[in-house]
Design an enzyme around this catalytic site. Structure first.
Site, PDB file in Angstrom:
ATOM      1  N   ASP A 148      10.113  -4.159   4.515  1.00 40.93           N
ATOM      2  CA  ASP A 148      10.024  -2.737   4.792  1.00 40.93           C
ATOM      3  C   ASP A 148      10.603  -2.499   6.198  1.00 40.93           C
ATOM      4  O   ASP A 148      10.865  -3.443   6.952  1.00 40.93           O
ATOM      5  CB  ASP A 148       8.557  -2.263   4.677  1.00 40.93           C
ATOM      6  CG  ASP A 148       8.471  -0.775   4.381  1.00 40.93           C
ATOM      7  OD1 ASP A 148       7.489  -0.346   3.749  1.00 40.93           O
ATOM      8  OD2 ASP A 148       9.408  -0.037   4.759  1.00 40.93           O
TER       9      ASP A 148
HETATM   10  C1  GLC Z   1       9.377   3.257   4.890  1.00 43.41           C
HETATM   11  C2  GLC Z   1       8.502   3.061   3.680  1.00 43.41           C
HETATM   12  C3  GLC Z   1       9.225   2.482   2.493  1.00 43.41           C
HETATM   13  C4  GLC Z   1      10.671   2.915   2.487  1.00 43.41           C
HETATM   14  C5  GLC Z   1      11.336   2.329   3.723  1.00 43.41           C
HETATM   15  C6  GLC Z   1      12.802   2.763   3.835  1.00 43.41           C
HETATM   16  O1  GLC Z   1       8.677   2.932   6.060  1.00 43.41           O
HETATM   17  O2  GLC Z   1       7.309   2.303   3.854  1.00 43.41           O
HETATM   18  O3  GLC Z   1       8.529   2.921   1.331  1.00 43.41           O
HETATM   19  O4  GLC Z   1      11.319   2.445   1.311  1.00 43.41           O
HETATM   20  O5  GLC Z   1      10.656   2.675   4.926  1.00 43.41           O
HETATM   21  O6  GLC Z   1      12.862   4.146   4.062  1.00 43.41           O
END
Ligand code: GLC
Length: 725
Positions: A266
């Site tokens: 993430d």
């Molecule tokens: C965010 C979220 C995740 C998302 C990622 C990219 O923090 O936790 O669900 O896909 O970043 O945007």
């Protein structure tokens, strides 16, 4: 599409170690756009050398096809290996044409509708240059304080599994090189929705059995559906952050489930291993995350600065790097990017698809079938003959009803409640009064007088209430998830002056509606319904559409009941439902509140009157390899044609470990003509009775079970049968 003949192994052999590491790095498009002016801003802050940028493997986020094409063109000029970038984005519930948040859409109990929405989003996104979407999110949830319940599929593992797999199948189709499909990424593995106190990113402690019974099934269903990527969750799980959790990422995901796809962290999660306190620095964090199966580092800059040195220092083997790079390149190959680095994206296609009539029609139907008629004391549907209609509340004219995570959807392109009602009733006199705000600590009631006067003079009143979009979604948690500000006070005063009143609730979570539930005669939960939310609201209120949505996450009476969910264990001292409003000493209950939610999983009214006449079994004992046929007879005792979600619940009466008092094991959405009777049949086979015993063996046991229809807190025709071993 023609299969690519790129020789991945030969390509890897031709790459330097730095170039290989680059394929395991993801940066935002700002790094690439910014690089036109000597790499100022985020890339510089992260210490990315301009000459290294060509090695990067994938990009997150960008605004339109033109941007993607520009970045890709510049990259391919600079990369001697001509390895195309892979473009990824969060296309959660629509790209430009926005459909309801998943917590609502899953309440349609219609996997085909979910697929139709997912296909629409994939088409729009692909035409705009997206090749991978960070969807589906299938985190199991029980606590409405958590902001991200809005993205989830709710509190039932079986339903979430079906809805997660449906999204994967629809987004990926049979061939992700097709211009209408994307690669999907299931998230957030694992148990992100179990955050303590419903506070985002917070600690998660859950027994292995609870994980396997409740939290894991939906992720596994997506893996079994062939999802190409997986994203670990930010949270620590039993003390170990998922991003570097060997048990999760290796033992469960790969060894048990056989997942052979790509794992991407993430945003910044590799860096956060230092904040969790399990890594001293980015070097250690990189070694931990990579060694435990996280292939791509999204936006931490940790792999970029450390992986090459870790290989040279013998901490990570080059064949491990090659394996990860191969997965990235194989996905690019499967997407057809070596042959068409734009994946068929173009500004012309992008503009022709966005918000086209066909897509708006899908969004409208999805919004109608996701909305839940929670309560109706006979005031709905409103008559279309009403001449004076008052719309009262902060959502009466609000465009902001598409919800968080709406990708490139634009609020200004949505249809408001006022527009929906005016379009439906062009000859009626519609008056809108905002009356108050939806800010949690606002106490201003100065707008009430105008609202009350409007209500007094109206034939019908539509209260348009809720929480703003930014009170749910990532990081947006609430300790008091009720109607913010003075909205409840407004609703109660309006309901006093006009009995022909119905409330629409816009929210990213089940709100605590106890303060208005007794006074407001009808309540329709709209969730964040998306682009066509206002039209859907008007159609539902005036009977042009018949509500059929159901609750997939319990509406608590009080936030003090959280976490609350229908598929709970009995405990040794259960409170009998008949004493719901009475405190019983020495029972599992509260002095100041009942145990049951205000509205339970599976609840949702219709204008039809579905009478569940009987439930019968073709036998009362069966064995492994045999099947039990359950027949449910339902009669639509009304003049309204309508759809009913026929739900089948099971209870395992005695087992070697405690079992939920109810578990949804099957459902079918059935259409009824007025006064039509139908028999809906379900098959029960032994695998449906399996569970994780106290030692996490997945087994079924001989014994007595009951099966019921109806909904979780109003079971009907409970009938017993026996599984014989
Ligand atoms: C965010 C979220 C995740 C998302 C990622 C990219 O923090 O936790 O669900 O896909 O970043 O945007």
């Amino acid at each position: 599409m023609k299969k690519s003949n790129v020789d991945i192994n030969a390509l890897i052999d031709s790459m330097t170690l730095k170039e290989k590491v680059g394929q395991l790095v993801q940066f935002t498009s700002h790094f690439f756009i910014k690089s036109n002016e000597s790499l100022t801003g985020p890339a510089e802050q992260m210490g990315v050398a301009p000459e290294d940028l060509y090695t990067v493997g994938s990009v997150i986020g960008f605004s339109e096809a033109k941007d993607m094409i520009g970045i890709q063109d510049k990259h391919l000029k600079e990369d001697p290996h001509k390895i195309p970038l892979m473009f990824m984005m969060d296309v959660i519930h629509g790209y430009r044409t926005i459909y309801p948040i998943l917590l609502g859409l899953c309440g349609s109990f219609d996997p085909e509708l979910v697929k139709e929405c997912s296909r629409m989003a994939a088409k729009e996104a692909s035409a705009s240059g997206v090749q991978v979407t960070f969807t589906p999110m299938v985190d199991y949830v029980r606590d409405i304080r958590w902001g991200r319940v809005m993205e989830s599929c709710g509190e039932d593992p079986y339903l979430a599994s079906i809805m997660g797999a449906a999204q994967v199948e629809a987004i990926q189709g049979g061939d992700i090189s097709s211009p209408e499909h994307l690669a999907a990424c299931v998230k957030h593995f694992a148990a992100y929705g179990g955050a303590e106190a419903g506070r985002d990113y917070n600690t998660v402690d859950a027994s292995e059995r609870a994980l396997r019974e409740y939290y894991f099934p939906a992720y596994k269903a997506c893996v079994d559906a062939g999802v190409k990527m997986l994203m670990p969750s930010f949270n620590s799980l039993n003390g170990v952050p998922s991003t570097a959790n060997k048990w999760l990422m290796q033992n469960v995901l790969r060894d048990e489930w056989g997942f052979d796809g790509l794992v991407i962290s993430d945003w910044g999660a590799v860096h956060e291993l230092c904040i969790h306190g399990v890594a001293e620095n980015h070097r250690q964090a990189s070694e931990m995350a990579f060694s435990n199966g996280c292939h791509i580092d999204m936006m931490a800059g940790a792999y970029y600065h450390n992986l090459e040195k870790l290989v040279k220092d013998g901490k990570i083997s080059e064949e491990a790097i090659n394996d990860a790079v191969r997965r990235v390149l194989e996905l690019k190959k499967e997407l057809g990017l070596f042959e068409d680095p734009y994946h068929n994206a173009s500004p012309e296609k992008e503009n022709s698809l966005a918000l086209c009539d066909a897509h708006r029609a899908i969004a409208l139907r999805a919004a109608e079938e996701s909305s839940v008629l929670l309560k109706n004391d006979g005031v709905l549907p409103f008559s279309t003959d009403h001449k004076k209609i008052a719309l009262i509340g902060p959502f009466a004219q609000a465009k902001e009803i598409i919800g968080p995570w709406s990708c490139h959807g634009k609020s200004e392109e949505s249809t408001t409640v006022e527009e929906g009602v005016k379009n439906l009733l062009p000859n009626s006199d519609i008056i809108s009064v905002t009356a108050c705000s939806f800010i949690w600590n606002d106490t201003d009631t100065s707008g009430f007088e105008e609202a009350i006067n409007a209500a007094k003079n109206a034939d019908a009143v539509i209260l348009c209430l809720g929480e703003p979009e930014n009170y749910s979604g990532e990081g947006n948690c609430r300790t008091d998830p009720s109607l913010p500000g003075v909205q409840s006070k407004l609703a109660n005063q309006i309901a006093k002056v006009n009995k022909n009143t119905a409330a629409l609730i816009f929210s990213g979570r089940p709100l605590v509606l106890t303060d208005i539930n007794d006074s407001v005669p009808a309540i329709m939960q709209m969730w964040f319904p998306g682009t066509e939310g206002g039209s859907a609201a008007a159609n539902l209120l005036f009977g042009k559409a018949n509500p059929c949505g159901k609750v997939v996450m319990s509406f608590p009476k009080s936030v003090g009941q959280c976490p609350i969910y229908y598929n709970h264990y009995s405990t040794g001292r259960p409170k009998k439902a008949k004493y719901e409003n009475e405190y019983k000493p020495f029972r599992s209950n509260y002095i100041d509140c009942g145990n049951l939610p205000l509205y339970s999983f599976g609840h949702g009214l219709s204008y039809s009157n579905f009478v569940y006449e009987s439930l019968t079994l073709d036998k009362d004992t069966f064995k492994e390899g045999e099947e039990l046929t359950v027949s449910v007879t339902i009669y639509n005792d009304s003049e309204y044609a309508g759809k009913e979600v026929v739900q089948l619940y099971l209870q395992d009466l005695v087992a070697s470990a405690a079992r939920p008092v109810q578990s949804l094991i099957a459902f079918e959405k059935v259409e009824f003509a007025p006064h039509e009777r139908k028999v809906v049949t379900f098959k029960i086979v032994e695998p449906m009775l399996r569970f994780y015993d106290a030692y996490c063996n997945f087994i079924s046991e001989e014994g007595k079970f009951t099966v019921s229809c109806g909904r979780a807190d109003a079971l009907l025709h409970t009938t017993e049968f026996t599984l014989k071993k």
